[in-house]
Motif scaffolding. Structure first.
Motif, PDB file in Angstrom:
ATOM      1  N   LEU A   1       6.780   7.522  -4.309  1.00 17.43           N
ATOM      2  CA  LEU A   1       5.782   7.036  -3.367  1.00 17.43           C
ATOM      3  C   LEU A   1       6.304   6.896  -1.951  1.00 17.43           C
ATOM      4  CD1 LEU A   1       4.966   3.942  -5.558  1.00 17.43           C
ATOM      5  CD2 LEU A   1       3.690   6.073  -5.631  1.00 17.43           C
TER       6      LEU A   1
ATOM      7  N   VAL B   1       7.231  -0.809  -7.860  1.00 21.19           N
ATOM      8  CA  VAL B   1       5.987  -0.310  -7.285  1.00 21.19           C
ATOM      9  C   VAL B   1       5.618   1.002  -7.964  1.00 21.19           C
ATOM     10  CG1 VAL B   1       4.819   0.345  -5.154  1.00 21.19           C
ATOM     11  CG2 VAL B   1       6.641  -1.346  -5.077  1.00 21.19           C
TER      12      VAL B   1
ATOM     13  N   ALA C   1      -0.910  -0.484  -4.341  1.00 22.43           N
ATOM     14  CA  ALA C   1      -0.044  -0.070  -5.436  1.00 22.43           C
ATOM     15  C   ALA C   1      -0.114  -1.069  -6.586  1.00 22.43           C
ATOM     16  CB  ALA C   1       1.393   0.028  -4.949  1.00 22.43           C
ATOM     17  N   ASN C   2       0.292  -0.622  -7.729  1.00 24.14           N
ATOM     18  CA  ASN C   2       0.523  -1.531  -8.851  1.00 24.14           C
ATOM     19  C   ASN C   2       1.921  -2.103  -8.669  1.00 24.14           C
ATOM     20  OD1 ASN C   2      -1.790  -1.384 -10.304  1.00 24.14           O
ATOM     21  ND2 ASN C   2      -1.015   0.016 -11.849  1.00 24.14           N
ATOM     22  N   THR C   3       2.009  -3.424  -8.586  1.00 22.10           N
ATOM     23  CA  THR C   3       3.343  -3.987  -8.438  1.00 22.10           C
ATOM     24  C   THR C   3       3.643  -4.919  -9.597  1.00 22.10           C
ATOM     25  OG1 THR C   3       2.440  -5.728  -7.031  1.00 22.10           O
ATOM     26  CG2 THR C   3       3.454  -3.871  -5.923  1.00 22.10           C
TER      27      THR C   3
ATOM     28  N   LYS D   1       6.578   6.866  -9.688  1.00 20.44           N
ATOM     29  CA  LYS D   1       7.279   6.029  -8.713  1.00 20.44           C
ATOM     30  C   LYS D   1       7.633   6.789  -7.437  1.00 20.44           C
ATOM     31  CE  LYS D   1      10.390   4.225 -11.618  1.00 20.44           C
ATOM     32  NZ  LYS D   1      11.550   3.456 -12.064  1.00 20.44           N
TER      33      LYS D   1
ATOM     34  N   CYS E   1       2.332   3.995  -8.750  1.00 15.36           N
ATOM     35  CA  CYS E   1       1.025   4.531  -8.394  1.00 15.36           C
ATOM     36  C   CYS E   1       0.018   4.099  -9.464  1.00 15.36           C
ATOM     37  CB  CYS E   1       1.098   6.048  -8.308  1.00 15.36           C
ATOM     38  SG  CYS E   1      -0.520   6.809  -8.117  1.00 15.36           S
TER      39      CYS E   1
ATOM     40  N   GLU F   1       0.851  -1.190   0.000  1.00 15.04           N
ATOM     41  CA  GLU F   1       0.000   0.000   0.000  1.00 15.04           C
ATOM     42  C   GLU F   1       0.882   1.233   0.000  1.00 15.04           C
ATOM     43  OE1 GLU F   1      -3.256   0.362   2.791  1.00 15.04           O
ATOM     44  OE2 GLU F   1      -3.776  -1.748   2.485  1.00 15.04           O
ATOM     45  N   ILE F   2       0.464   2.217  -0.775  1.00 17.77           N
ATOM     46  CA  ILE F   2       1.304   3.404  -0.940  1.00 17.77           C
ATOM     47  C   ILE F   2       0.521   4.695  -0.774  1.00 17.77           C
ATOM     48  CG2 ILE F   2       2.991   2.326  -2.499  1.00 17.77           C
ATOM     49  CD1 ILE F   2       0.628   4.420  -4.307  1.00 17.77           C
TER      50      ILE F   2
ATOM     51  N   CYS G   1       0.912   8.231  -2.807  1.00 15.86           N
ATOM     52  CA  CYS G   1       1.628   8.848  -3.921  1.00 15.86           C
ATOM     53  C   CYS G   1       1.954  10.299  -3.592  1.00 15.86           C
ATOM     54  CB  CYS G   1       0.782   8.764  -5.184  1.00 15.86           C
ATOM     55  SG  CYS G   1       1.622   9.460  -6.611  1.00 15.86           S
TER      56      CYS G   1
END
Ligand SMILES: [Zn+2]
Length: 126
Positions: free
Chosen positions: A104, A94, A82-84, A102, A96, A70-71, A73
């Protein structure tokens, strides 16, 4: 090795808690592993099995829970999952999910915690 030192720390923590609570047996242990720790679950479980031999942990069930990343941004203020991209097994990228940047702050995903321990106590304490 990363997994070995983690497994040792987990076993020590669990046995310590069990001892303080006068446990006669440890039934179940749940461990939270963040995606960003890059720990190999299979390998970790194998090492935990090996290290559990001849301890109170020997017969317990070990559950490993995956904690997603979890991030927050710093670019667009998005907060959440997050998109991983972990297609590369040595590096997790990782991003956003909203703006794709990136830059984050990582809120979750670095965990390596013993979450819950179920123990059996001797009747004398009941
Ligand atoms: Zn963003």
């Amino acid at each position: 090795m990363h997994e070995l030192s983690m497994a040792e720390a987990i076993v020590n923590t669990v046995l310590d808690v069990a001892k303080k609570n006068n446990a006669t047996e440890i039934m179940e242990v749940t461990i939270e592993i963040g995606q960003l720790t890059m720990l190999n679950h299979e390998q970790l479980k194998f090492l935990l099995d090996v290290l559990s031999e001849d301890t109170l942990l020997e017969k317990s069930e070990i559950i490993i829970e995956d904690v997603p990343v979890e991030i927050k941004c710093k670019n667009c203020e998005f907060t959440g999952l997050a998109n991983t991209d972990n297609s590369d097994h040595y590096l997790i990228i990782v991003l956003c999910p909203q703006c794709g940047k990136k830059d984050l702050e990582i809120l979750k995903g670095r965990e390596c915690n013993v979450k819950t321990i179920k123990i059996e106590k001797s009747d004398e304490d009941a």
